[in-house]
Each structure stands twice: as C-alpha cells, then as structure tokens.
Scaffold this motif. Structure first.
Motif, mmCIF file in Angstrom:
data_model
loop_
_atom_site.group_PDB
_atom_site.id
_atom_site.type_symbol
_atom_site.label_atom_id
_atom_site.label_comp_id
_atom_site.label_asym_id
_atom_site.label_seq_id
_atom_site.Cartn_x
_atom_site.Cartn_y
_atom_site.Cartn_z
ATOM 1 N N GLY A 69 0.870 -1.325 -0.272
ATOM 2 C CA GLY A 69 0.105 0.373 0.087
ATOM 3 C C GLY A 69 1.006 1.156 0.004
ATOM 4 O O GLY A 69 1.028 1.865 -0.659
ATOM 5 N N MET A 70 1.953 1.347 0.519
ATOM 6 C CA MET A 70 3.137 2.707 0.666
ATOM 7 C C MET A 70 3.588 2.538 -0.581
ATOM 8 O O MET A 70 3.932 3.664 -0.602
ATOM 9 C CB MET A 70 3.692 2.275 2.000
ATOM 10 N N SER A 71 3.724 1.544 -1.633
ATOM 11 C CA SER A 71 4.054 1.769 -2.568
ATOM 12 C C SER A 71 3.458 2.528 -3.298
ATOM 13 O O SER A 71 3.882 2.924 -3.997
ATOM 14 C CB SER A 71 4.791 0.536 -2.540
ATOM 15 N N ILE A 72 2.087 1.828 -3.460
ATOM 16 C CA ILE A 72 0.911 2.664 -4.384
ATOM 17 C C ILE A 72 0.915 3.930 -4.167
ATOM 18 O O ILE A 72 0.778 4.490 -5.030
ATOM 19 C CB ILE A 72 0.002 1.896 -3.939
ATOM 20 N N GLY A 73 1.262 4.078 -2.470
ATOM 21 C CA GLY A 73 0.659 5.193 -2.235
ATOM 22 C C GLY A 73 1.372 6.713 -2.993
ATOM 23 O O GLY A 73 1.678 7.614 -3.018
ATOM 24 N N ILE A 74 3.194 6.367 -3.051
ATOM 25 C CA ILE A 74 3.909 7.167 -3.047
ATOM 26 C C ILE A 74 4.590 6.917 -4.522
ATOM 27 O O ILE A 74 4.604 8.488 -4.749
ATOM 28 C CB ILE A 74 5.853 6.121 -2.035
ATOM 29 N N GLY A 75 4.051 5.963 -5.258
ATOM 30 C CA GLY A 75 3.798 6.087 -6.595
ATOM 31 C C GLY A 75 3.091 6.776 -7.292
ATOM 32 O O GLY A 75 3.403 7.647 -8.108
ATOM 33 N N GLY A 76 2.020 6.581 -7.227
ATOM 34 C CA GLY A 76 0.581 7.296 -7.100
ATOM 35 C C GLY A 76 1.203 8.739 -6.767
ATOM 36 O O GLY A 76 0.602 10.053 -7.159
ATOM 37 N N ALA A 77 1.879 9.020 -5.049
ATOM 38 C CA ALA A 77 1.725 10.984 -4.810
ATOM 39 C C ALA A 77 2.573 11.384 -5.942
ATOM 40 O O ALA A 77 2.914 12.749 -6.072
ATOM 41 C CB ALA A 77 2.324 10.120 -3.640
ATOM 42 N N SER A 78 4.226 10.581 -6.421
ATOM 43 C CA SER A 78 4.675 11.051 -7.424
ATOM 44 C C SER A 78 4.132 12.343 -8.253
ATOM 45 O O SER A 78 4.432 12.970 -9.168
ATOM 46 C CB SER A 78 5.683 10.121 -7.878
ATOM 47 N N ILE A 79 2.808 10.729 -9.137
ATOM 48 C CA ILE A 79 2.422 11.051 -9.796
ATOM 49 C C ILE A 79 1.121 12.350 -9.589
ATOM 50 O O ILE A 79 1.252 13.449 -11.029
ATOM 51 C CB ILE A 79 1.741 10.441 -10.615
ATOM 52 N N ILE A 80 0.829 12.328 -9.061
ATOM 53 C CA ILE A 80 0.076 13.581 -8.573
ATOM 54 C C ILE A 80 0.881 14.815 -8.309
ATOM 55 O O ILE A 80 0.076 15.739 -8.964
ATOM 56 C CB ILE A 80 -0.610 13.090 -7.397
ATOM 57 N N SER A 81 1.385 15.015 -7.216
ATOM 58 C CA SER A 81 2.560 15.847 -7.975
ATOM 59 C C SER A 81 2.943 16.770 -8.715
ATOM 60 O O SER A 81 2.242 18.052 -9.125
ATOM 61 C CB SER A 81 3.817 15.557 -6.615
ATOM 62 N N ARG A 82 3.342 16.075 -9.827
ATOM 63 C CA ARG A 82 3.691 16.059 -10.978
ATOM 64 C C ARG A 82 2.635 16.777 -11.585
ATOM 65 O O ARG A 82 2.483 17.563 -12.372
ATOM 66 C CB ARG A 82 4.763 15.951 -11.192
ATOM 67 N N ALA A 83 1.578 15.550 -11.897
ATOM 68 C CA ALA A 83 0.290 16.129 -12.267
ATOM 69 C C ALA A 83 -0.055 17.692 -12.210
ATOM 70 O O ALA A 83 -0.777 18.137 -12.378
ATOM 71 C CB ALA A 83 -1.077 15.343 -12.218
ATOM 72 N N LEU A 84 -0.354 17.732 -10.300
ATOM 73 C CA LEU A 84 -0.953 18.721 -9.798
ATOM 74 C C LEU A 84 0.054 20.080 -10.117
ATOM 75 O O LEU A 84 -1.086 21.696 -10.750
ATOM 76 C CB LEU A 84 -0.716 19.031 -8.345
ATOM 77 N N GLY A 85 1.042 20.161 -10.144
ATOM 78 C CA GLY A 85 1.644 21.210 -10.469
ATOM 79 C C GLY A 85 2.248 21.508 -12.463
ATOM 80 O O GLY A 85 2.195 22.364 -12.420
ATOM 81 N N ALA A 86 1.684 20.468 -13.123
ATOM 82 C CA ALA A 86 1.468 20.894 -14.232
ATOM 83 C C ALA A 86 -0.162 21.063 -14.904
ATOM 84 O O ALA A 86 -0.479 21.166 -15.782
ATOM 85 C CB ALA A 86 1.773 19.681 -15.381
#
Length: 451
Positions: A69-86
């Motif tokens: 769960g943490m892996s899916i959380g961190i992997g997705g969080a990286s995508i979400i951070s960059r998606a929000l930035g863009a």
C-alpha cells in the motif's frame, strides 16, 4: 476546478516549504516510532525479552504486505504531485482511484497467502526455538489488521501530495496513540500477553483507516474521485507500478535483510543476539525520524516544482533538504554514541542483552552523519518520476552492499562482522548516490535552467 492548496509548492520559499512539509511528517513519524518503541518496552517488561524477538520476526512480513500500500501510495503521489504542478487535475484523480483499486486487489491477496503459510514463513524469518510460538500468535492476529495499515499508508502519501501535511500527520499519530492505550489495557490490565499486543496493533490500524476514509470523503480533500476513476488504466497502473516498485523493492530487501540477520544472529548467539538486533532495529526506526521526515517533506516539493519546470527551485530543495537532514543526523549520532547502554536498559533487564546491545548500537549508527545525502538523493529520482535510478540507488545500501557484507564478514569476524556491515554499507551507498545525484543535477537541472 479551483486551485488546490498544493499550488503553494511553486510559490513559497523552499526553506519554509520544507519545514512546513517536514515538521508534520517528522512528528507523525516520531509518534509512530514512539509507538513501536514503547510497544517493544511494554512487551519486554510485561511479557519478556523473548517476546521482543518474536515481534521482530513478524515485523518484516507484516510490513512488507503493508508496504504494498505504501508503494502504491508513494508511486501514485509522485504522479499526483507532478500532475498538480502541470495543472493536469484529471490525471491526479485517475491516479488516486487506480491506487485504491490496486491496493485492495493486491494487499488482500497477500494477506490470504500469508495466513495459508504461517509456519513456513515464521521459520524462514528466524522464528526458531522459544521464539516460534509467541511469533506465531502475534503474526496471525496482526495480519488481520495489515490491510487497514496498507490503505492508511496509501492515503498518507496522497495527503502530502495534495498539500495537506498536517492531516497526514494525524493519520500517522492516531494508530500510534491508540496502540499504546490498547497495549496497556490488553497486556497490563487484562493480562492477554502476546494476543493482547497483537490485537492492540491490529485495532490501532483500523483507527487510522477510518480517519483516512473520513478525510477523503470530507471537504478537506480536493481530490474528489468518482466511480469511473476506480477503473484500472494500464498507462496509469504502469506508471504507479514503476515508481512504486522502488519503495516495494526497498521493503522487500528490508524483509530479506531481517531474514538473513535473524538466522545468522541466531546461529551465532541464539535468542540473545536476535533480541539485541530487535532493540537496535527499533532505534533505527525511532532515532532517525527527523531525517525521514525531511525526506518525506522533500518529495512533494521536488515533484511539484519539477512538474512545473521550476528547475532552480528543484536544485534549491535538494541542497536545503540535504543540509537540514545532515545536521539532524549528526545530532542523533552524538546521542546514540554517548548513551547506548542507557537506551538498552529501557527495553530490558536481561543482563546478557544489556551486555551485548550497546556495542552493536554504536557500530550500526557509526556512519549516521552521512546518510542524509543517500536518502535525499534516492528520493529525488523517485520524486521526478525516474524509476530506474531511484530503484538502483534505493537498493544500493541494503541490496548491493549490506546483504553481501553480512554473508561474508561474519565468516572472518563472527558476530562483530554483522555489526560492521552497517557503517560500511552506509559509506559505500552514499558515495554511489553522491556520484549519480551530482551527474543528474549537472546534466538535467543546470542544463534546463540555462536554456
């Protein structure tokens, strides 16, 4: 759609942002670490030193499943951070929905498998002799609560990506406080022994899960997903998987490390050596909480600014994060070098364990001042979505250096060789990370800044 609070990642000063992100993360980790620490003290004082060793056998198994769960959380969080930035809000929503579906499917399957092969798993991780029975009792009960922990770890990382570090802190604190209260009730008051310690842990995971569900259902979260977002998208799943695999691989290597360490130490020194490692392991989780807090706070700051193409701010975040983490790591190093015996006596009154643990603790933390560079460097590649270097650097310490060392050095130096492996692997992995991080900064960030 209105601007989300994560927009501040691209506007506020890097120092303030890191403090704003790192302090709640550090407090959450502190409380969680204190929970593990005090839980170990309670178990050691109220049940016995063998119970400490038993919990140490179970932790890598339950944490590995929760790490899914943490892996899916961190992997997705990286995508979400960059998606929000863009400003790509739809991708952020789709990513979050896919994270939930993946966690449900994978974690529940792993728990079922874990319960089917209880005896084999416990024996494989060093649960031998007097350790086996209490480890089995603890393992079976704790595994029921692991899915709740996995979802909590997922939600915790998404909260930080969304720019809500205080709520992420609360999500980490709830199960910790709950576990301590339930430990006292179940073990000391009601006398349930290992069963009490296990149920206290499992029920405390449920507390965090309930809070996570409430947060994302309330107005506090701006990631409002619909049923359509739960449908798996292979491109999103692939990106989550490639980045999340970095965290999962790290936890898998940690679990393998526990497997080797418990077996090697049992053969060299029996239950006493396994217990000494359990105490040192708890200090590894507890003492470094501010360094890990800065690392967690650094991830969304670097990811957002990289997605927004603010490369100068990315460089600044790397430098400041390493500086802050190094200062804290040095202070921790000094304390642990001066008071190892005092720390050991908090956990146990067993004279054999007290005699052995302080020397082990000094060796294990000998290279602590330099680990900040290794942690921040590996985290940077994960934050910007470069999975391969993130994976290799994350695995460098334990996978490429530590495991080979603990298989080789004990043949020449006995148990001392096990403890010597810690600082040697820290130094080697830090040197490798420094090389690749410096090369990446020159080839990527500086080049893009000057264009």
């Amino acid at each position: 759609m209105a601007k989300v609070s994560s927009d501040g990642f691209g506007e506020q000063s890097i120092s303030k942002l890191l403090v704003k992100q790192a302090v709640p993360a550090s407090i959450g980790l502190l409380v969680m670490s204190l929970n593990i620490l005090v839980d170990t003290v309670f178990v050691g004082q109220w049940i016995g030193s063998i119970a400490i060793a038993a919990i140490n056998i179970v932790l890598p198994v339950s944490f590995f499943i929760a790490a899914l769960g943490m892996s899916i959380g961190i992997g997705g969080a990286s995508i979400i951070s960059r998606a929000l930035g863009a400003s790509n809000y739809e991708k952020a929503l789709k990513t979050f929905g896919n994270q939930i579906t993946l966690t449900l499917l994978i974690v529940v399957s792993m728990v079922v498998l874990g319960l089917l092969f209880v005896d084999d798993i416990i024996l494989s991780f060093g649960g031998k002799g007097a350790i086996f029975e209490p480890a089995k009792i603890y393992y079976k009960i704790v595994l029921y609560g692991v899915p709740f922990l996995a979802f909590s770890m997922l939600g915790n990382n998404v909260m930080r990506a969304e720019g809500k570090p205080k709520f992420a802190m609360y999500a980490m604190m709830l199960p910790s406080v709950g576990n301590l209260v339930l430990d006292y009730i179940f073990i000391n008051v009601m006398g349930y022994g290992m069963e009490g310690a296990a149920w206290a842990t499992s029920v405390s995971y449920l507390f965090s899960f309930v809070f996570i569900v409430w947060f994302f259902s309330s107005k506090n979260s701006e990631l409002k997903i619909s049923v359509a977002h739960f449908g798996l998208n292979r491109y999103v799943v692939k990106e989550i998987g490639s980045l999340g695999f970095v965290t999962l691989a790290r936890q898998a290597v940690v679990s393998v490390t526990y497997l080797f360490m418990n077996n090697i130490l049992f053969d060299l020194g029996g239950e006493t050596s396994v217990t000494a490692y359990a105490i040192v392991g708890r200090m590894l989780m507890f003492a470094l909480f501010p360094v890990f807090g800065i690392t967690q706070g650094f991830l969304p700051v670097a990811g957002f600014n990289y997605g927004a193409k603010n490369y100068e701010r990315v460089r600044e975040s790397i430098n400041i994060a390493i500086k802050y983490a190094a200062i804290l790591a040095t202070l921790i190093f000094i304390l642990l070098m001066v008071f190892p015996e005092t720390i050991t006596r908090i956990f146990t009154t067993d004279p054999d364990v007290i005699a052995q643990t302080p020397n082990a603790m000094r060796w294990v933390f000998a290279a602590t001042p330099i680990i900040a560079l290794q942690l921040i460097g590996a985290a940077y590649f994960q934050a910007i979505g470069k999975a391969t270097p993130a994976l290799l650097l994350t695995l460098s310490r334990q996978g490429f250096f530590f495991i080979p060392l603990i298989l080789i050095l004990p043949k020449f130096y006995g148990e001392l060789g096990v403890w010597m492996s810690f600082p040697i692997s820290d130094v080697l992995s830090t040197l490798v990370t420094a090389y690749f991080l410096n090369r990446e900064i020159r080839r990527d960030l500086i080049l893009k800044t000057t264009k």
